[in-house]
Scaffold this active site. Structure first.
Site, PDB file in Angstrom:
ATOM      1  CE1 TYR A  11      -3.633  -2.522   0.538  1.00 52.25           C
ATOM      2  CE2 TYR A  11      -2.685  -2.982   2.692  1.00 52.25           C
ATOM      3  CZ  TYR A  11      -3.579  -3.282   1.679  1.00 52.25           C
ATOM      4  OH  TYR A  11      -4.435  -4.334   1.841  1.00 52.25           O
ATOM      5  CE1 TYR A 139      -8.957  -3.913   1.333  1.00 50.54           C
ATOM      6  CE2 TYR A 139      -9.265  -5.159   3.353  1.00 50.54           C
ATOM      7  CZ  TYR A 139      -8.528  -4.869   2.227  1.00 50.54           C
ATOM      8  OH  TYR A 139      -7.360  -5.556   1.983  1.00 50.54           O
ATOM      9  CG  ASP A 242     -15.226  -9.713   5.523  1.00 51.53           C
ATOM     10  OD1 ASP A 242     -14.603 -10.215   6.478  1.00 51.53           O
ATOM     11  OD2 ASP A 242     -14.673  -9.096   4.587  1.00 51.53           O
ATOM     12  CE  LYS A 271      -7.237  -7.285   8.946  1.00 51.65           C
ATOM     13  NZ  LYS A 271      -8.235  -6.977   7.927  1.00 51.65           N
TER      14      LYS A 271
HETATM   15  C1  LIG Z   1      -8.314  -7.396   6.491  1.00 51.64           C
HETATM   16  C2  LIG Z   1      -9.629  -7.738   5.947  1.00 51.64           C
HETATM   17  C3  LIG Z   1      -9.778  -8.684   4.916  1.00 51.64           C
HETATM   18  C4  LIG Z   1      -8.590  -9.302   4.219  1.00 51.64           C
HETATM   19  O1  LIG Z   1      -7.850 -10.123   5.054  1.00 51.64           O
HETATM   20  P1  LIG Z   1      -6.342 -10.513   4.649  1.00 51.64           P
HETATM   21  O2  LIG Z   1      -5.934 -11.492   5.695  1.00 51.64           O
HETATM   22  O3  LIG Z   1      -5.558  -9.241   4.694  1.00 51.64           O
HETATM   23  O4  LIG Z   1      -6.391 -11.106   3.294  1.00 51.64           O
HETATM   24  C5  LIG Z   1     -11.051  -9.018   4.504  1.00 51.64           C
HETATM   25  N1  LIG Z   1     -12.129  -8.450   5.062  1.00 51.64           N
HETATM   26  C6  LIG Z   1     -12.042  -7.550   6.048  1.00 51.64           C
HETATM   27  C7  LIG Z   1     -13.278  -6.990   6.653  1.00 51.64           C
HETATM   28  C8  LIG Z   1     -10.792  -7.140   6.517  1.00 51.64           C
HETATM   29  O5  LIG Z   1     -10.694  -6.217   7.472  1.00 51.64           O
END
Ligand SMILES: *Cc1c(COP(=O)(O)O)cnc(C)c1O
Length: 424
Positions: A11, A139, A242, A271
């Protein structure tokens, strides 16, 4: 020269990038830099280091697993850590999510969810249902599928918007966590109108429940999620949460879906799942979806299997992380962080501040002109704090083990930063 510049950082414009800080070790909430300075990590290494660094118990669990095996494939083989973790995740997530598909990062977990949704409709002989509805300010990650459901106008992947699979977007829900019923209803009317017109081509509606994270930290009402659940049922569209950012306590509940007491058809975790130790994601789903893949013929099977899927080391770490979260009553810790962030950040004022929002262990200051934040990272560093603002947002998402005093130091640093900024 050649070797010096081999590492391509994320980034960032590599031509103008300032030198990144070199970390030699980390312990608790601290990053230890090569030059001997210590920084409080106010953002938990992109929000995943929920127990802090170099955690004695997690290290021990990792070492124990390492002594047995670091990895075996999950194709044709299985192992205790993956079986235990999938059972544990089913137990702690909203009722009805009974099946767990592991992968190696949040983005891939999202791609798995999209692919699973499309195939679900294929399995039901409705192949035309293959598009997705998502929200502006969303995102969902950096892979092609995940990018295709991220905000196509303001998101970081707008450059690709004409090239990605075409999906649909509605405005981000308004009004905050405590939005008035009429505000939520106005957003739900938009949702219903869209679903009524487009449901024959929609596989699913994907959203980050309660807190849209990297797309602008928009916080919205649980009533929106309740309404979305009803409307997705009415129009036969899968609801996908998500929870890569929101899962494991970030919004004050173990999972953000709990604010609304809603079970999505598919939920993605990442995460915090492995407490920042290893890359891992889990895509959970209901028996309704899972059974659509069952058949005497192999054509309906889910043809997916990342090499490192269900990595034993990552599973053992995740199990220990969840155990600590439960045993040490982390939700209580998070509630204290929320109280402190609310009272601390609300005292900060500057004409450039547009909004201050807090939920769980997340505090965000949105400014009108992002130029004001250009020196924030360096200012924080000089004050012993690691912050990394982006766009118009200066935020903190500290590890949950952070002490009162250290959180005060983060808040004071942000406050002093704004105090020192000349009013223009
Ligand atoms: C960080 C994130 C992702 C992507 O996860 P990565 O492990 O970086 O591929 C997907 N969705 C949300 C809501 C996120 O915060």
């Amino acid at each position: 020269m050649k070797n010096k510049n081999s590492l391509w950082y994320p980034y960032i414009q590599m031509k103008t990038m300032s030198l990144p800080l070199k970390v030699s070790s980390a312990k608790g909430v601290h990053l230890h830099l090569e030059d001997g300075t210590k920084l409080i990590d106010a953002i938990s290494s992109w929000w995943c280091v929920i127990h802090g660094y170099n955690h004695t118990e997690i290290n021990k669990a990792a070492k124990q697993q390492l002594a047995k095996m670091a990895h075996v494939m999950l194709g044709g083989l299985t192992h205790e850590p993956a079986e235990q973790l999938s059972n544990k995740l089913v137990k702690i997530t909203p009722p009805g999510l009974n099946h767990v598909f592991f992968s190696d990062s949040g983005s891939v977990g999202v791609d798995v969810a999209l692919k699973m949704s499309m195939q679900y409709w294929q399995n039901l002989n409705k192949p035309k249902k293959n598009k997705f509805l998502a929200l502006r300010q969303a995102y969902h990650g950096d892979t092609i599928g995940a990018m295709s459901v991220g905000d196509p106008v303001e998101g970081m992947h707008k450059l690709f918007s004409g090239l990605l699979p075409k999906n649909y977007f509605l405005p981000a829900p308004k009004g905050g966590f405590n939005a008035l019923a009429k505000t939520v209803n106005a957003d739900l009317v938009k949702l219903e109108t869209f679903l009524a017109n487009h449901h024959p081509k929609l596989a699913g509606f994907i959203l980050e429940p309660i807190l849209q994270a990297a797309g602008g930290f928009n916080i919205y009402s649980p009533l929106y999620l309740k309404g979305a659940r009803k409307l997705c049922d009415k129009y036969n569209v899968l609801l996908i949460f998500d929870e890569v950012a929101t899962g494991f306590g970030r919004t004050g509940k173990l999972f953000a879906a709990e604010h609304a007491q809603v079970t999505p058809d598919i939920m993605i975790l990442g995460k915090g799942l492995t407490a920042g130790y290893l890359g891992m994601a889990a895509t959970l789903t209901t028996s309704k979806i899972f059974t659509s893949f069952l058949d005497d013929s192999p054509v309906k099977a889910f043809m997916h299997g990342p090499t490192f899927m269900g990595n034993p080391l990552a599973c053992a770490i995740a199990l220990k992380s969840i155990e600590i979260f439960e045993k040490q009553n982390y939700l209580e810790k998070i509630s204290c962080i929320e109280t402190q962030l609310k009272s601390g950040l609300s005292q900060i004022s500057h004409p450039q501040i547009k909004d201050i929002r807090v939920i769980g262990a997340t505090g965000v200051i949105e400014v009108k002109d992002k130029a004001i934040l250009s020196s924030a990272q360096e200012f924080a560093r000089q004050n012993g704090v690691w912050l990394r603002p982006f766009d118009n947002y200066l935020y903190t998402m500290p590890p949950y083990i952070i002490s009162n005093n250290k959180l005060t130091k983060i808040i004071d640093t942000i406050q002093t930063f704004f105090k020192n900024k000349k009013i223009i």
